[in-house]
Scaffold this motif. Structure first.
Motif, mmCIF file in Angstrom:
data_model
loop_
_atom_site.group_PDB
_atom_site.id
_atom_site.type_symbol
_atom_site.label_atom_id
_atom_site.label_comp_id
_atom_site.label_asym_id
_atom_site.label_seq_id
_atom_site.Cartn_x
_atom_site.Cartn_y
_atom_site.Cartn_z
ATOM 1 N N LEU A 118 3.601 3.109 5.622
ATOM 2 C CA LEU A 118 2.370 3.528 5.332
ATOM 3 C C LEU A 118 1.842 4.990 5.676
ATOM 4 O O LEU A 118 1.140 5.647 5.021
ATOM 5 C CB LEU A 118 1.236 2.516 5.446
ATOM 6 N N THR A 153 -5.205 -0.293 0.048
ATOM 7 C CA THR A 153 -4.788 0.918 0.513
ATOM 8 C C THR A 153 -5.676 1.800 1.274
ATOM 9 O O THR A 153 -5.342 2.239 2.327
ATOM 10 C CB THR A 153 -4.202 1.826 -0.623
ATOM 11 N N ALA A 168 0.737 -1.274 -0.008
ATOM 12 C CA ALA A 168 0.089 0.192 -0.074
ATOM 13 C C ALA A 168 0.899 1.206 -0.049
ATOM 14 O O ALA A 168 0.459 2.288 -0.698
ATOM 15 C CB ALA A 168 -0.854 -0.094 1.164
#
Length: 198
Positions: free
Chosen positions: A113, A102, A56
């Motif tokens: 992330l 994501t 992600a």
């Protein structure tokens, strides 16, 4: 330079995600496909969730990098904003599993992330603010306006993926058409005489 083992693991996990969703991604299977021992992936990722968070984060970095390149080439703020929203839609349609991953719910706190999401959001807000300064968007809170624009792109992509939106079918519009419509309407508001100040 050939990719290192960590990069290979991330790339293979992304392919498995594309083919079978989150359930298809296991550290053991990723390691097998890369050709390393079943324990090797654990040297790079503490868990499956950590590996997914890395995918992600990489997706967000790729989106931000493309926008930074457009800005570097001197495109107008309005053109960059339109490109950003269209890329968002294209990404959602080409890689739906990565897109859903994501923007899904996370059970771990991944610094990579979190940083990638913050940087992507900051860049979008900066582009919106620059477009406001250029007079192509109405004044107001750029964070809120960025949320409106992203929500339209996100929802339109979801509707199209589910078969509920198409230029020759339901909704009489593609996601890109709706992006263009919203930007057109907002530009009209921005250009009205006596518009409210920020």
């Amino acid at each position: 330079m050939p990719p290192d083992t960590r990069d290979q693991l991330v790339e293979m996990a992304a392919r498995l995600l594309d083919e079978g969703g989150v359930e298809a991604v296991t550290l053991r299977e990723v390691g097998r496909l890369v050709g390393v021992s079943h324990n090797a992936p654990y040297k790079h990722f503490a868990s499956k969730e950590a590996l997914l968070a890395t995918i992600a984060a990489r997706e967000l970095v790729r989106q931000r990098t493309a926008l930074a390149e457009a800005i570097r080439r001197g495109r107008s703020a309005e053109a960059v904003l339109r490109m950003a929203l269209r890329r968002y839609v294209a990404w959602a349609q080409e890689y739906p599993a990565r897109f859903k991953l994501t923007f899904g719910t996370w059970s771990i706190d991944s610094e990579d992330l979190r940083l990638a999401a913050h940087e992507a959001q900051t860049m979008l807000v900066d582009i919106v603010a620059a477009t406001q300064e250029a007079g192509a968007l109405p004044p107001g809170d750029p964070v809120r306006l960025a949320s409106l624009l992203r929500a339209l792109a996100h929802g339109a992509a979801d509707l199209a993926s589910a078969g509920h939106l198409a230029s020759d079918g339901k909704g009489h519009a593609s996601p890109d058409d709706l992006v263009d419509d919203l930007l057109h309407y907002l530009r009209g508001v921005a250009s009205r005489p006596g518009r409210p100040s920020a």
